[in-house]
Write an enzyme that holds these catalytic residues in place. Structure first.
Site, short mmCIF file in Angstrom:
data_model
loop_
_atom_site.label_atom_id
_atom_site.label_comp_id
_atom_site.label_asym_id
_atom_site.label_seq_id
_atom_site.Cartn_x
_atom_site.Cartn_y
_atom_site.Cartn_z
N CYS A 150 47.36 23.82 44.42
CA CYS A 150 47.72 24.45 43.16
C CYS A 150 46.44 24.54 42.34
CB CYS A 150 48.85 23.69 42.44
SG CYS A 150 48.49 21.95 42.10
N SER A 151 46.50 24.59 41.03
CA SER A 151 45.27 24.74 40.26
C SER A 151 44.46 23.45 40.18
CB SER A 151 45.61 25.24 38.85
OG SER A 151 46.06 26.58 38.90
#
Length: 260
Positions: A150-151
């Site tokens: 994810c980020s």
């Protein structure tokens, strides 16, 4: 891990990776060990150097499960892989986006942000069930090594990694230990210096409010397991009833990914 490449447990010698590591190598309840070089987790990979990208390609990764929203993927694309890699992503809106809105509110306190993070972890298994089903489907189809991201490589990824480790028979204490490794692998000082952003401005102006969003807190992961326990009788119930990963599927995963 970033910049000078923190080489701690599972870390890879990459110059510009962020929280990218191998999360194999752990012991399981049946006395076996998870194979190395099969399970990877990461934050954004948009900052990789060409040399980093080449090293990742050399790992033979066959699947990526990208838990980010469309806007996140558009602003920081994952582009080092080719068409032979099974790349999964989906478009959605959810609680993880609400956190950014909270940071924009001047009245938000550090306690407010931590409470919001706990709420995210209570809901993450429901909000992202579709993506976690896809992650396990990739693995059960033999698409390993797999990389999930994810980020930040912490929350959506941290929950996914916890589910994988649980399915393979890793104890809850060890799962929490793996989750907390983000605090040494995610170099936020380096990450926020890569360009002007709302997060970098927040770090300069209100670091105390931002901190609960950036750290891995054991209480967050315990909130996830509390969700499993209350609604599904434990993580195995969630895996079986929501993700379709029952006894047979877990046995198949262990056969593929564990060594004596």
């Amino acid at each position: 891990m970033s910049g000078e490449a923190v080489m701690e447990r599972g870390g890879l010698p990459l110059a510009s990776a962020f929280n990218l590591r191998d999360f194999g190598g752990y012991p399981t309840s049946d006395g076996r060990t998870i194979r190395r070089g099969m399970l990877y987790r990461s934050g954004t990979m948009a900052l990789l150097t060409p040399e980093d990208s080449a090293q990742l390609q050399a790992l033979g990764i066959r699947a990526i499960c990208d838990f980010r929203r469309q806007g996140e993927r558009r602003s920081e694309p994952t582009s080092w892989h080719d068409a032979t890699v099974d790349y999964y992503c989906r478009d959605y809106s959810g609680a993880t986006g609400v956190l950014v809105d909270m940071m924009r509110e001047e009245r938000t306190t550090a306690a407010d942000m931590r409470a919001a993070m706990l709420a995210v972890y209570h809901e993450i298994a429901t909000e992202h069930a579709e993506a976690y089903r896809a992650m396990f489907a990739q693995m059960l189809a033999g698409h390993v090594p797999i990389l999930i991201n994810c980020s930040a490589g912490k929350d959506r990824t941290g929950a996914g990694a916890a589910m994988v480790l649980a399915a393979l028979g890793v104890s809850r204490d060890v799962i929490v230990e793996d989750y907390l490794l983000t605090n040494s692998h995610a170099d936020w000082t380096w990450r926020l210096a890569q360009g002007e952003s709302h997060l970098s401005r927040m770090k300069a102006a209100r670091a105390d409010v931002l901190e609960p969003l950036l750290i891995a807190d054991a209480a967050y992961l315990e909130a996830l397991f509390d969700h499993f326990d209350r609604l599904h009788g434990g993580v195995d119930g969630y895996l079986r009833d929501v993700l379709g990963v029952g006894v047979a599927e877990q046995a198949a995963l262990r056969e593929a990914l564990l060594v004596p």
